[in-house]
Design an enzyme around this catalytic site. Structure first.
Site, short mmCIF file in Angstrom:
data_model
loop_
_atom_site.label_atom_id
_atom_site.label_comp_id
_atom_site.label_asym_id
_atom_site.label_seq_id
_atom_site.Cartn_x
_atom_site.Cartn_y
_atom_site.Cartn_z
N GLU A 142 0.84 -1.20 0.00
CA GLU A 142 0.00 0.00 0.00
C GLU A 142 0.87 1.25 0.00
O GLU A 142 1.96 1.26 0.56
CB GLU A 142 -0.91 -0.01 1.24
CG GLU A 142 -1.94 -1.12 1.15
CD GLU A 142 -2.85 -1.25 2.36
OE1 GLU A 142 -3.94 -1.82 2.19
OE2 GLU A 142 -2.49 -0.80 3.46
N CYS A 196 3.52 8.61 0.79
CA CYS A 196 4.08 7.69 1.79
C CYS A 196 4.18 6.34 1.10
O CYS A 196 3.16 5.77 0.71
CB CYS A 196 3.16 7.65 3.00
SG CYS A 196 3.66 6.42 4.22
N CYS A 246 6.70 -6.92 6.87
CA CYS A 246 7.87 -6.41 7.61
C CYS A 246 8.35 -7.49 8.57
O CYS A 246 7.55 -8.20 9.17
CB CYS A 246 7.50 -5.16 8.40
SG CYS A 246 8.93 -4.35 9.15
N CYS A 298 7.08 -4.51 15.56
CA CYS A 298 6.61 -3.42 16.42
C CYS A 298 5.17 -3.71 16.83
O CYS A 298 4.31 -3.99 15.99
CB CYS A 298 6.71 -2.09 15.68
SG CYS A 298 8.38 -1.77 15.09
N CYS A 356 1.99 -1.82 15.34
CA CYS A 356 1.94 -1.61 13.90
C CYS A 356 1.17 -2.72 13.19
O CYS A 356 1.45 -3.91 13.39
CB CYS A 356 3.37 -1.53 13.37
SG CYS A 356 3.45 -1.48 11.58
N CYS A 413 -0.87 6.40 9.93
CA CYS A 413 0.38 5.80 10.39
C CYS A 413 0.13 4.51 11.16
O CYS A 413 -0.69 4.49 12.07
CB CYS A 413 1.09 6.78 11.31
SG CYS A 413 2.20 7.82 10.44
S1 SF4 Z 1 6.57 0.20 12.42
FE1 SF4 Z 1 5.73 -1.56 11.28
S2 SF4 Z 1 6.52 -1.35 9.19
FE2 SF4 Z 1 7.76 0.00 10.52
S3 SF4 Z 1 9.51 -1.29 11.16
FE3 SF4 Z 1 7.95 -1.55 12.77
S4 SF4 Z 1 6.80 -3.37 12.11
FE4 SF4 Z 1 7.96 -2.68 10.32
#
Ligand code: SF4
Length: 346
Positions: free
Chosen positions: A94, A107, A114, A118, A121, A339
């Site tokens: 995306e 963005c 990923c 995190c 996220c 975000c």
């Molecule tokens: S915030 Fe999300 S996309 Fe960014 S590094 Fe952490 S897990 Fe990966």
């Protein structure tokens, strides 16, 4: 078979020129095709109208153009646009267009999913499937530039690498894409209008400094206390704040570019005075500014934005320590484009 053909945009301009010379053609033909591929973003060889039909057929026999396809475009009530982008192997990433009165920001994503975990996220819930190629990153930018011209009558003005993925875990391809974006043979954008946002990979921050990159650096910090940061960004156990701080000092000593810290204040996680004091100390190691970002809860609601009193405390304490701080409202919440919300839910 189509899949055996080479992606023509993986070739450099010199390689393309050499290819034509080996075919008994002129090296100049490589320049013409290169221009079609990058400056004019041709989706197929038939579009290359100043190239002879025979040459176009020869290209067709040897190569593919793995152009992205915007599968679905959603528009938010605040003007934000989210693109679900289909890649040549049918994976989806995306990217988001964020309009303000004075600028349009893209963005973009750098990886499919990923590998970092995190906790706040949505992308982290998609396992990392692969890195994006330079052309796939470039195409996201071109798609948003086109949308900006179409819907806002102005070209794209800024780019942030804050979409899906950790850009420094796909460093070479991100760098190649930025080369094309900033080259007069690509989009000719100023690198000063590009921000690469990382969760903080010390070794790669030092490498960027050594490579003398001209774009800006942002770090998703979210806590300047190791224990807290590790609890929300587990890779901090491997790359603790001490190492990050040292890398950022190195970055500043080489580039003289101030660092932006992206920071969300969550209820019960980092909303106390000790948290802001630690941030103030961290900011002193290298010239920096802080963006306090509004958070958008993802499905399970484990993380909640702190109340306005906590945000006010952060602003007051940072400002009283002469640290520039901006409170950023999130955009595109109604289409999951804000975000931390990118998770291919369309
Ligand atoms: S915030 Fe999300 S996309 Fe960014 S590094 Fe952490 S897990 Fe990966």
């Amino acid at each position: 078979m189509e899949t055996k053909k080479k992606d023509i945009r993986a070739l450099t301009k010199d390689q393309l020129r050499d290819f034509f010379v080996k075919q008994g053609d002129k090296a100049f033909r490589g320049n013409q095709v290169y221009e079609w591929l990058w400056q004019k973003s041709a989706h197929n060889f038939e579009d290359m109208t100043n190239i002879s039909l025979k040459t176009r057929e020869m290209l067709q026999d040897n190569f593919v153009i793995n152009h992205i396809k915007v599968d679905q475009m959603q528009r938010s009530s605040d003007g934000t646009i989210k693109n679900a982008v289909r890649l040549h192997d049918d994976l989806i990433v995306e990217s988001v267009l964020i309009p303000t009165p004075s600028r349009t920001t893209a963005c973009v994503s750098s990886q499919v999913g990923c590998s970092l975990d995190c906790k706040f996220c949505a992308t982290a819930r998609l396992k990392r499937m692969r890195n994006l190629n330079p052309d796939e990153i470039y195409d996201q930018v071109v798609a948003i530039d086109n949308e900006s011209r179409l819907y806002f009558n102005r070209p794209l003005s800024n780019i942030v690498f804050m979409g899906m993925g950790e850009p420094l875990m796909n460093y070479n391809n991100v760098l190649k894409a930025i080369d094309k974006i900033t080259s007069p043979e690509g989009l000719g954008m100023s690198p000063k209008r590009i921000v690469v946002s990382t969760s903080g990979v010390p070794k790669m921050i030092k490498k960027m400094a050594d490579d003398e990159v001209k774009f800006k650096l942002a770090v998703s910090l979210h806590s300047a206390i190791d224990e807290v940061r590790t609890s929300i960004m587990p890779f901090n156990a491997t790359f603790p704040l001490h190492d990050l701080r040292e890398a950022l000092q190195y970055w500043y000593s080489k580039t003289k570019n101030r660092i932006t810290y992206e920071y969300v204040v969550w209820d019960g996680i980092n909303d106390k005075r000790k948290d802001v004091d630690a941030l103030v100390d961290f900011c002193k190691f290298a010239p920096s500014k802080v963006n306090l970002i509004e958070y958008n809860p993802i499905d399970d609601g484990e993380f909640q934005q702190a109340d306005s009193k906590a945000i006010d405390m952060y602003v007051k304490v940072l400002e009283s320590n002469n640290i520039t701080v901006t409170v950023r409202r999130s955009r595109g919440k109604d289409i999951d484009a804000a975000c931390g919300q990118l998770a291919n839910k369309t």
